[in-house]
Structures are given as C-alpha cells and as structure tokens.
Scaffold this active site. Structure first.
Site, PDB file in Angstrom:
ATOM      1  N   LYS A   1     -46.975   4.469 -12.691  1.00 16.58           N
ATOM      2  CA  LYS A   1     -46.723   3.115 -12.197  1.00 16.58           C
ATOM      3  C   LYS A   1     -47.797   2.653 -11.223  1.00 16.58           C
ATOM      4  CE  LYS A   1     -42.198   3.787 -11.678  1.00 16.58           C
ATOM      5  NZ  LYS A   1     -40.872   3.660 -11.095  1.00 16.58           N
TER       6      LYS A   1
ATOM      7  N   ARG B   1     -43.285  15.791 -18.696  1.00 15.55           N
ATOM      8  CA  ARG B   1     -43.436  14.344 -18.801  1.00 15.55           C
ATOM      9  C   ARG B   1     -44.344  14.019 -19.977  1.00 15.55           C
ATOM     10  NH1 ARG B   1     -44.109  12.275 -14.029  1.00 15.55           N
ATOM     11  NH2 ARG B   1     -45.219  10.403 -14.594  1.00 15.55           N
TER      12      ARG B   1
ATOM     13  N   GLU C   1     -37.113   4.129 -10.081  1.00 14.06           N
ATOM     14  CA  GLU C   1     -37.345   3.466  -8.809  1.00 14.06           C
ATOM     15  C   GLU C   1     -37.849   2.064  -9.149  1.00 14.06           C
ATOM     16  OE1 GLU C   1     -40.038   3.711  -4.794  1.00 14.06           O
ATOM     17  OE2 GLU C   1     -40.074   5.430  -6.142  1.00 14.06           O
TER      18      GLU C   1
HETATM   19  P1  ATP Z   1     -44.598   7.211 -12.304  1.00 10.50           P
HETATM   20  O1  ATP Z   1     -45.127   8.607 -12.260  1.00 10.50           O
HETATM   21  O2  ATP Z   1     -45.059   6.422 -13.472  1.00 10.50           O
HETATM   22  O3  ATP Z   1     -44.760   6.464 -11.027  1.00 10.50           O
HETATM   23  P2  ATP Z   1     -41.969   7.865 -11.577  1.00 10.50           P
HETATM   24  O4  ATP Z   1     -41.524   9.229 -11.948  1.00 10.50           O
HETATM   25  O5  ATP Z   1     -42.358   7.646 -10.181  1.00 10.50           O
HETATM   26  O6  ATP Z   1     -43.063   7.388 -12.587  1.00 10.50           O
HETATM   27  P3  ATP Z   1     -39.377   6.772 -11.658  1.00 10.50           P
HETATM   28  O7  ATP Z   1     -38.974   5.363 -11.648  1.00 10.50           O
HETATM   29  O8  ATP Z   1     -39.063   7.615 -10.492  1.00 10.50           O
HETATM   30  O9  ATP Z   1     -40.906   6.794 -11.954  1.00 10.50           O
HETATM   31  O10 ATP Z   1     -38.876   7.480 -12.988  1.00 10.50           O
HETATM   32  C1  ATP Z   1     -37.596   7.323 -13.539  1.00 10.50           C
HETATM   33  C2  ATP Z   1     -37.339   8.468 -14.471  1.00 10.50           C
HETATM   34  O11 ATP Z   1     -38.306   8.466 -15.524  1.00 10.50           O
HETATM   35  C3  ATP Z   1     -37.463   9.798 -13.781  1.00 10.50           C
HETATM   36  O12 ATP Z   1     -36.387  10.617 -14.165  1.00 10.50           O
HETATM   37  C4  ATP Z   1     -38.776  10.337 -14.251  1.00 10.50           C
HETATM   38  O13 ATP Z   1     -38.768  11.721 -14.260  1.00 10.50           O
HETATM   39  C5  ATP Z   1     -38.898   9.738 -15.647  1.00 10.50           C
HETATM   40  N1  ATP Z   1     -40.297   9.617 -16.042  1.00 10.50           N
HETATM   41  C6  ATP Z   1     -41.278   8.988 -15.376  1.00 10.50           C
HETATM   42  N2  ATP Z   1     -42.460   9.115 -16.005  1.00 10.50           N
HETATM   43  C7  ATP Z   1     -42.220   9.849 -17.113  1.00 10.50           C
HETATM   44  C8  ATP Z   1     -43.033  10.334 -18.181  1.00 10.50           C
HETATM   45  N3  ATP Z   1     -44.345  10.085 -18.235  1.00 10.50           N
HETATM   46  N4  ATP Z   1     -42.439  11.050 -19.162  1.00 10.50           N
HETATM   47  C9  ATP Z   1     -41.122  11.287 -19.117  1.00 10.50           C
HETATM   48  N5  ATP Z   1     -40.301  10.867 -18.150  1.00 10.50           N
HETATM   49  C10 ATP Z   1     -40.825  10.162 -17.150  1.00 10.50           C
HETATM   50 MG    MG Z   2     -40.612   8.529  -8.872  1.00 12.69          MG
END
Ligand code: ATP
Ligand code: MG
Length: 560
Positions: free
Chosen positions: A270, A260, A36
């Site tokens: 984020k 994760r 995102e």
């Molecule tokens: P955050 O929790 O940091 O806000 P998010 O999941 O909201 O991260 P996205 O931009 O939606 O961020 O994530 C893009 C991809 O990265 C998704 O498939 C998500 O599952 C993966 N991802 C995000 N954080 C991690 C992590 N700590 N370890 C592994 N994969 C991750």
């Molecule tokens: Mg997300």
C-alpha cells in the site's frame, strides 16, 4: 465461492480439519478479513479475502469484515468505502458483520488497566528512540528505569495519558514481558501511544491509541474468530498475540500464517501504491495498470477470474513470485465463456472492394459467442469500403503469413473471400489503401469450387463503423522485480514508459454503439476489451483487459 473442484487440502484446511476433529472450536469456523483503511485493496488482499471467505463457505462458517483502524493519522473514510465495495465485488459476504477495531477501544482500554493491575503493564517515560536502544541486541536488552513503577502510579499515569494531560510521544504503556527474550517483539512491546489526532470514527474521544499487536488478537477474540489468518511476517508476532490473550484470560483464536502474494512486474504494498498515486505516476487508484482491485475491475477483470486465480495459486508457507500470466489466463478462461464477440479494428487500413456494387449494403450474420449457443447471433453490415487491421497486410509477406498481401486471397470473417489487387501508398511510402476484389460466390465464407484460403481476418464497414478510443496496457514495471535497480535508483526508475498506449480513431462495428460502462467484449482476434468510465455519449473508450494468446506474435518472436 469455489469455481473449480478443489484437489487436496491446503495446509490451512488441514489445520481447520484437525481442529474440527479434536473439537477445539466445537466444529466452528469463523474467519475475518482485517484491512487497515489506509489505502485501496490490491491483488494480495484479494488472495486473503478469497482464502478467508472460502474457508467460511467450505466449512459452513462465518466471515467478518473488520477494519483495523488503530492508526488515526493514515486512515480515511474514502478507503473504508472503497474496501467495502471491493470485498463485495469479489463476492466476500460478511452478512452485516462489519466491525472496526475502534469499536473495541473501550474494551481494550479496560483490559489495559487490568494488565496494569496484574503487574503486567507499565507506563514508560522513555522516548521512542530510547525504547529502541534499551531493547538491545541479540545478547539481551536492558529494563527501562520506569519498569518497576507501582500499580497505583501506573494506573494514575495511564488514566492521565487517556485524559490528554501529556503531549504526543511523551509516554507509552508497555507490556511487562521479558527484556531478554530472543524474540524482540516480547521485549516489553508498546501497547498504547499518545496521539492527539482525530479518528475517522471516534473523532476526538481518544488521544491514546492501541498498537496493532495489542488490538488485533483481542479484536479476534471479541468476535469469536476461530482462525486468524495473516501473512508470514506476523509469524514472529504470534507469541505476543498469544501472550496478550493468555494474560487477559480471554477466548483464544488460533493465528495461522501463510505466504503473501508477490506478483511479477508490479508492486503489492500500500505504501508504494499510495506513492504511485500521490506522485501521479498513474492516473489514480483505479488506473487500469494498477494492481489494485479497483484498477483491475476498471480494466475488465471479473470477480470470477480473480477467484479462479486465487484458487490456482493456492496457499503455502513459502514466499514465491507469481507470474502475471496466471492472472491473465484466469481472465481469458472466464471471459471466453461470457464475453460476446465483436469486430473492431484498432489500427485501420482502408480497403476498397473494386467489384462490389457502389451503395450496396449486406447484413452478414455473425455468431455472438461460439462458447454459448444461447448468445445467438447479430447482423454486421458489409459494404464496398471497409477497414482491416494494418497488421493484417504485408506488402512482402514472410513465408507462413496467411493474411492479405498483393495477389493473396483471404476470408473476411462472416463475409467473402477477398483478394488483394494492389496497395496504394502515400508520398512517404506508407500503404494507405488496398484495392481488392471479392468473389460473390463465397458469401458466408466458403467457395463452391472447393478452393481454400488459410487466413480469416476481421473487418468493419467504413460507412457504418463507430469511432472509439482504445487504451492498451502493458506491465506497470519494466522488470519482473521492480526492486532490481542499480545503486542509487529506486523501484520508480523501473516504471515501464510503455505501460499505456492510447489509440484513437479505432473503428468498431456499429452494434457496439451505446455500450454501457463496464461491459466486456472479445474483439475478435485481438483480446478482451472493457468499456471505460471515461466514455461519453459521443465517444466510447475501451480498455484492453487482456490479449488473446497471439500465436503469430510468438512465431515472429521465435524467428528473430
Ligand atoms: P501492505 O503490505 O500492502 O501495506 P498490509 O498487510 O499492511 O498490506 P492490511 O490492510 O493490514 O495491509 O492487510 C489486510 C489483510 O490482507 C492482512 O491479513 C494481510 O495479511 C493481508 N495481505 C496484505 N497483503 C497481502 C498479500 N500481498 N498477499 C496476501 N495477503 C495479504
Ligand atoms: Mg498491515
């Protein structure tokens, strides 16, 4: 992308291979990375990129970059650009398949009308807090009074929602699933909400926006994704992912969840990274202390080190905390092979070689990289006045201290045996200068009479050295779990006040003059250092990417 031979299959590879064996996707593998664009990528995202792209490479498949841009209020072009740059830097190659959930808004809208016509979606007039209340508790929920509207009324209201007739939050479109499902995500989830907001790509075309769950699986389906890999918290969303795809009767990718990445002494979220930036706890997204990809890049991490790290930590179904040393080791191993060695003194102590001829300069031959014969050698000037590291001298040396001390002799790397005669102190009693002698017969580092010295230290010639600023970094947080705080405090209270130490007046060998931004060197005996973008023509600034394993520091710690 693999830099090491992979051992046994991880559980995702096992799933992929079973699909390949039973023909579910006709032997195809097509993954995606779906960020995102509401912040910069962090090391957790690197894990996801390496995993998704690595599968595509391993199984001769494809990998898409897809921006999951369904929330116009938090998304920005700056983030889109930074994400693209970071994925490319890591080595992820989407071969031009850069897509956006917003590319599919028209299709998603069509499908929403289809679900309405099929009696599987309805317009609800309940406000958000009422919707939450109606969802109920584990015993069950309660249907909205608007749940049984006719198809015609639903279509009419949904079209008017789209046309902008209603204010934000006044209505939603919901999937009609099961208000008593044990899975709350199936209790008539919201598909669309009204938001009169400007979208970074679609501008003002839309005032209704799809929810993540309604957009994600269908975007996967449209792109022909085979394995839609996400983190464990989405496991409970999978029945909904499957429900939408089945209700629409469209191509069905397989969602797979993995744990994760959580790293000790930092935060990978984020929301929190945004807070650190906007509240200026750090200097920006690419502050070298940040666990962002742009931060570690600036600090001196290499794509190879990041990939090696991701491979080593592997993928699993269990959440665990990874120690920073995994990351640091991966970097050391990568740079050990590549980074040229140089001499630099961070905290200079002046040394005068009393018996060395005034005005004489010798060019000592220094090896550029013992790990890489092709890297060759260079010349380093040696003269009467030198600098060494303050730490390399002790007036009262402990046992086993093999560096300089009064009366002790050491090897100056690539030069001579040097013996300390006396230490000169300032009024406060600090040692400010060493008087030493050298043995001309030991040029190159060995004594013809066979006498040995135990220590070898680095140095620079005072007249030839260039000045630099060097920034040393420690963990951003003082505790392995930043959330470990007493009642009433937040993770911000665990910020490490010593995470940045700026050293000025560091002295570096002259070959470093004019080094370009982003180049990384091993400062012998100290660590790996990367030229920072704050460098100017007149002054170099270095970031310490990672220390060498410091055996002496360990010995001293043990002794305490
Ligand atoms: P955050 O929790 O940091 O806000 P998010 O999941 O909201 O991260 P996205 O931009 O939606 O961020 O994530 C893009 C991809 O990265 C998704 O498939 C998500 O599952 C993966 N991802 C995000 N954080 C991690 C992590 N700590 N370890 C592994 N994969 C991750
Ligand atoms: Mg997300």
């Amino acid at each position: 992308m693999s830099s090491e031979p992979t051992k046994s299959l991880n559980f995702i590879e096992e799933i992929v291979e079973s699909h390949n064996a039973d023909g579910r996707f006709g032997g195809k593998v097509h993954t995606r990375f779906p960020p995102e664009p509401n912040g910069y990528l962090h090391i957790g995202h690197a894990k996801s990129i390496c995993l998704n792209y690595g599968l595509a490479v391993r199984y001769n498949g494809k990998f898409n970059l897809r921006y999951d841009d369904t929330n116009p209020t938090t998304e920005e072009q700056e983030y889109v650009d930074a994400i693209r740059d970071d994925v490319r830097w890591l080595g992820g190659d989407w071969q031009g398949r850069e897509f956006y959930a917003s590319d599919y808004f028209d299709q998603l809208y069509e499908w929403a009308e289809k679900l309405i016509r099929d009696g599987k979606a309805y317009v609800d007039d309940l406000p958000a807090d009422e919707i939450a209340k109606y969802r109920g508790d584990i015993k069950g929920g309660k249907p909205s009074p608007y749940r049984d509207r006719s198809v015609e009324e639903n279509l009419d209201l949904f079209r008017r929602m789209k046309a902008g007739e209603f204010p934000d939050g006044s209505r939603t479109l919901r999937a009609k699933i099961d208000m008593n499902s044990p899975n709350f995500h199936l209790r008539d989830p919201i598909m669309y909400r009204i938001m009169h907001a400007n979208h970074h790509r679609t501008g003002n075309k839309w005032c209704i926006y799809p929810m993540y769950d309604y957009a994600h699986g269908q975007s996967d389906s449209i792109e022909g994704i085979t394995h839609s890999i996400c983190t464990l918290e989405f496991e409970i969303h999978r029945p909904l992912y499957d429900w939408y795809i089945n209700a629409l009767g469209i191509y069905h990718p397989q969602q797979i969840e993995f744990a994760r990445l959580t790293l000790a002494y930092t935060v990978l979220s984020k929301r929190r990274l945004i807070q650190l930036v906007t509240e200026k706890h750090v200097a920006g997204w690419d502050d070298p202390r940040m666990p962002t990809i742009s931060g570690v890049r600036r600090r001196g991490y290499t794509p190879g080190a990041m990939r090696r790290f991701c491979e080593r930590i592997g993928v699993s179904k269990f959440n665990g905390i990874i120690d920073m040393s995994w990351l640091e080791d991966a970097l050391r191993e990568d740079l050990n092979k590549k980074a040229p060695r140089v001499m630099g003194v961070l905290r200079p102590l002046k040394v005068v070689i009393e018996n060395y001829p005034e005005g004489q300069v010798e060019e000592m031959v220094a090896i550029n990289n013992p790990e890489d014969a092709a890297a060759g050698s260079r010349k380093v000037p040696f003269s009467k006045v030198l600098y060494i590291e303050q730490d390399d001298f002790r007036e009262n040396p402990p046992k086993d201290f093999f560096r300089l001390a009064p009366g002790k002799e050491v090897r100056f790397r690539y030069a001579y045996f040097i013996k300390c005669v006396s230490a000169i102190k300032d009024a406060a009693g600090n040692v400010v200068e060493l008087r030493c002698t050298y043995d001309p017969a030991t040029r190159g580092g060995d004594a013809p009479d066979g006498r040995k010295v135990k220590g070898t230290i680095h140095w620079v010639s005072a007249d030839h050295a260039i000045d630099a600023e060097v920034r040393l970094y420690d963990h951003l947080f003082a505790k392995p779990d930043p959330d470990d705080v007493p009642e009433g405090q937040t993770y911000l209270d665990n910020l490490n006040p010593k995470s940045l130490e700026v050293l000025t007046g560091c002295k570096l060998e002259p070959s470093l003059a004019g080094s370009s931004v982003g180049r990384t060197f091993q400062f012998e005996r100290l660590g790996y250092f990367c030229v920072d973008k704050d460098s100017t023509a007149g002054k170099l600034v270095f970031n310490r990417a990672v220390t060498l394993r410091d055996s002496w520091a360990k010995i001293e710690k043990k002794g305490k």
